[in-house]
Design a protein around this motif. Structure first.
Motif, PDB file in Angstrom:
ATOM      1  N   ALA A   1     -11.304 -48.112  48.496  1.00 61.29           N
ATOM      2  CA  ALA A   1     -11.743 -48.511  47.160  1.00 61.29           C
ATOM      3  C   ALA A   1     -11.338 -49.966  46.907  1.00 61.29           C
ATOM      4  N   ILE A   2     -12.333 -50.816  46.703  1.00 58.68           N
ATOM      5  CA  ILE A   2     -12.115 -52.248  46.485  1.00 58.68           C
ATOM      6  C   ILE A   2     -12.259 -52.546  44.991  1.00 58.68           C
TER       7      ILE A   2
ATOM      8  N   ILE B   1      -6.767 -54.500  45.250  1.00 64.59           N
ATOM      9  CA  ILE B   1      -6.877 -54.973  43.868  1.00 64.59           C
ATOM     10  C   ILE B   1      -6.291 -56.372  43.764  1.00 64.59           C
ATOM     11  N   GLY B   2      -6.919 -57.225  42.954  1.00 62.47           N
ATOM     12  CA  GLY B   2      -6.367 -58.546  42.678  1.00 62.47           C
ATOM     13  C   GLY B   2      -5.235 -58.442  41.679  1.00 62.47           C
ATOM     14  N   SER B   3      -4.230 -59.303  41.807  1.00 64.85           N
ATOM     15  CA  SER B   3      -3.004 -59.159  41.010  1.00 64.85           C
ATOM     16  C   SER B   3      -3.217 -59.370  39.516  1.00 64.85           C
ATOM     17  N   ARG B   4      -4.329 -60.016  39.121  1.00 67.87           N
ATOM     18  CA  ARG B   4      -4.578 -60.264  37.707  1.00 67.87           C
ATOM     19  C   ARG B   4      -5.750 -59.457  37.157  1.00 67.87           C
ATOM     20  N   GLU B   5      -6.290 -58.563  37.944  1.00 69.54           N
ATOM     21  CA  GLU B   5      -7.457 -57.802  37.489  1.00 69.54           C
ATOM     22  C   GLU B   5      -7.090 -56.806  36.392  1.00 69.54           C
ATOM     23  N   VAL B   6      -7.984 -56.650  35.436  1.00 67.08           N
ATOM     24  CA  VAL B   6      -7.778 -55.644  34.400  1.00 67.08           C
ATOM     25  C   VAL B   6      -7.817 -54.244  34.994  1.00 67.08           C
ATOM     26  N   LEU B   7      -8.511 -54.090  36.124  1.00 65.99           N
ATOM     27  CA  LEU B   7      -8.586 -52.782  36.781  1.00 65.99           C
ATOM     28  C   LEU B   7      -7.330 -52.452  37.584  1.00 65.99           C
TER      29      LEU B   7
ATOM     30  N   MET C   1      -4.103 -44.470  40.028  1.00 64.64           N
ATOM     31  CA  MET C   1      -4.651 -43.640  41.096  1.00 64.64           C
ATOM     32  C   MET C   1      -3.678 -43.560  42.272  1.00 64.64           C
ATOM     33  N   ALA C   2      -3.113 -44.704  42.662  1.00 66.52           N
ATOM     34  CA  ALA C   2      -2.158 -44.705  43.772  1.00 66.52           C
ATOM     35  C   ALA C   2      -0.961 -43.820  43.447  1.00 66.52           C
ATOM     36  N   ASN C   3      -0.487 -43.910  42.219  1.00 68.18           N
ATOM     37  CA  ASN C   3       0.665 -43.114  41.809  1.00 68.18           C
ATOM     38  C   ASN C   3       0.359 -41.615  41.879  1.00 68.18           C
ATOM     39  N   ARG C   4      -0.814 -41.237  41.397  1.00 64.94           N
ATOM     40  CA  ARG C   4      -1.166 -39.815  41.369  1.00 64.94           C
ATOM     41  C   ARG C   4      -1.456 -39.280  42.771  1.00 64.94           C
ATOM     42  N   LEU C   5      -2.066 -40.103  43.615  1.00 69.08           N
ATOM     43  CA  LEU C   5      -2.317 -39.667  44.990  1.00 69.08           C
ATOM     44  C   LEU C   5      -1.007 -39.431  45.738  1.00 69.08           C
TER      45      LEU C   5
ATOM     46  N   CYS D   1      -1.541 -43.090  50.523  1.00 69.35           N
ATOM     47  CA  CYS D   1      -2.338 -44.110  49.832  1.00 69.35           C
ATOM     48  C   CYS D   1      -1.695 -45.474  50.022  1.00 69.35           C
ATOM     49  N   ASP D   2      -2.460 -46.402  50.595  1.00 68.95           N
ATOM     50  CA  ASP D   2      -2.012 -47.786  50.727  1.00 68.95           C
ATOM     51  C   ASP D   2      -2.612 -48.598  49.579  1.00 68.95           C
ATOM     52  N   LEU D   3      -1.747 -49.101  48.703  1.00 65.03           N
ATOM     53  CA  LEU D   3      -2.183 -49.969  47.614  1.00 65.03           C
ATOM     54  C   LEU D   3      -1.856 -51.406  47.997  1.00 65.03           C
ATOM     55  N   GLN D   4      -2.890 -52.198  48.221  1.00 66.75           N
ATOM     56  CA  GLN D   4      -2.716 -53.595  48.611  1.00 66.75           C
ATOM     57  C   GLN D   4      -3.096 -54.494  47.439  1.00 66.75           C
TER      58      GLN D   4
END
Length: 347
Positions: free
Chosen positions: A193-194, A260-266, A273-277, A284-287
């Motif tokens: 997921a990008i 995810i970009g460090s300043r994105e609102v998303l 999602m990463a936390n719940r997974l 889950c790799d959150l980059q």
């Protein structure tokens, strides 16, 4: 919610090139104000998807081949980057483009998809799913499930198919993975997921530290999109039936990679999602990419960070394929039984 404590520490990619800073500045002072204006209009305006038609003129990654594929309700395309073989025993990617469920399409994302194909060494079914304001998101998901079925009909097993998408396509990637498992077709290899939109409730994003820092999306545009989606569901008589990925049963989901970009609102959605997974026992790799804009990977032809990010996606997909190939027949049976047990428990 200033910051969500994660069950797993994200991987942070530090540094922003001159090119990425210029891109961020340009978006903040051009597209972002236009989206803010759209959000303030007292009526709905949905211009024709001109951007996808103009994108036909963009050059492709060298050696890319593709052909149209007619699914039941939408046109898609079967794409191979240079040197990629079509072999149902190896693996394939099911891809969903972004565009807030309102714009973009196969043409805008063909270059990004071809680079992901090249980095992953796998062919891609790029799905031209139906979008709002003509069809609700449930129909977008249905088109994705049709795409998954198309791949299986051509010899790909569920465990050899990685589902990927950017922005709204990230929502579809998780939703389609959930849907095909609920159909009993098996568990996909993984989800990529990008910059994903994963929660239509704007509350978490409104309270996040990035609420006013995003270079592309003002907060009022995010809230307006949520309102549009709800009204679309209401008109079709399906309000309340669609579950956002962050609220789905997650215990039996396949491994995931989130960019995810460090300043994105998303960022709020990505962290949640990463936390719940991870809390559900799912790898889950959150980059997190330093100061990168929404779906910066699409600018790989001139953005160095984008090329590194796509290499990370390719490595993730290849690692999943290698892990599946390394399973012995006995361990594969045991693994599949374990997955079935987890699926039954989730249901």
């Amino acid at each position: 919610m200033a910051h969500l404590s994660l069950a797993a520490e994200p991987q942070f990619f530090r540094g922003a090139s001159i090119q990425s800073k210029v891109l961020g500045f340009g978006l903040r002072h051009s597209v972002r104000p236009l989206l803010g204006l759209w959000a303030r209009l007292p009526f709905d305006v949905f211009p024709p998807n001109v951007v996808d038609q103009v994108a036909r003129l963009l050059p492709l990654h060298e050696g890319t081949k593709w052909r149209p594929v007619e699914l039941r309700d939408c046109t898609s395309e079967w794409l191979q980057a240079k040197g990629v073989d079509v072999d149902g025993t190896v693996g394939a990617i099911l891809y969903f483009h972004g565009g807030a469920f309102l714009t973009c399409g196969l043409n805008t994302h063909r270059r990004l998809v071809s680079r992901i194909s090249y980095a992953s060494k796998q062919p891609v079914l790029n799905v031209g799913y139906r979008q709002m304001p003509y069809e609700p998101i449930t129909e977008s998901i249905a088109d994705g499930v049709d795409g998954f079925r198309w791949l299986m009909d051509r010899g790909y097993k569920a465990e050899n198919i990685t589902i990927a998408g950017d922005s709204a396509g990230g929502y579809l990637a998780f939703s389609v993975a959930r849907a095909v498992m609920d159909e009993g077709w098996g568990r996909p290899a993984g989800v990529v997921a990008i910059s994903p939109l994963l929660d239509f409730d704007p509350t978490g994003k409104q309270g996040h530290r990035n609420a006013d820092r995003c270079q592309l999306f003002p907060m009022n545009a995010v809230a307006r999109l949520s309102d549009v989606a709800l009204r679309m569901d209401t008109r079709r008589g399906i309000a309340g039936t669609r579950t956002c990925p962050v609220d789905m049963p997650l215990g039996d989901m396949p491994p995931a990679l989130i960019h995810i970009g460090s300043r994105e609102v998303l960022m709020a959605d990505a962290e949640l999602m990463a936390n719940r997974l991870v809390s559900a026992g799912v790898p889950c790799d959150l980059q997190v990419w330093d100061r990168q804009v929404h779906v910066f990977q699409a600018a790989a032809s001139w953005l160095p960070e984008a090329r590194v990010a796509i290499d990370e996606i390719g490595a993730f997909v290849q690692r999943l394929a290698e892990q599946e190939a390394a399973l012995t027949p006995a361990s594969r049976v045991a693994t599949h039984k374990s997955r079935e047990a987890k699926t039954a428990a989730v249901r």
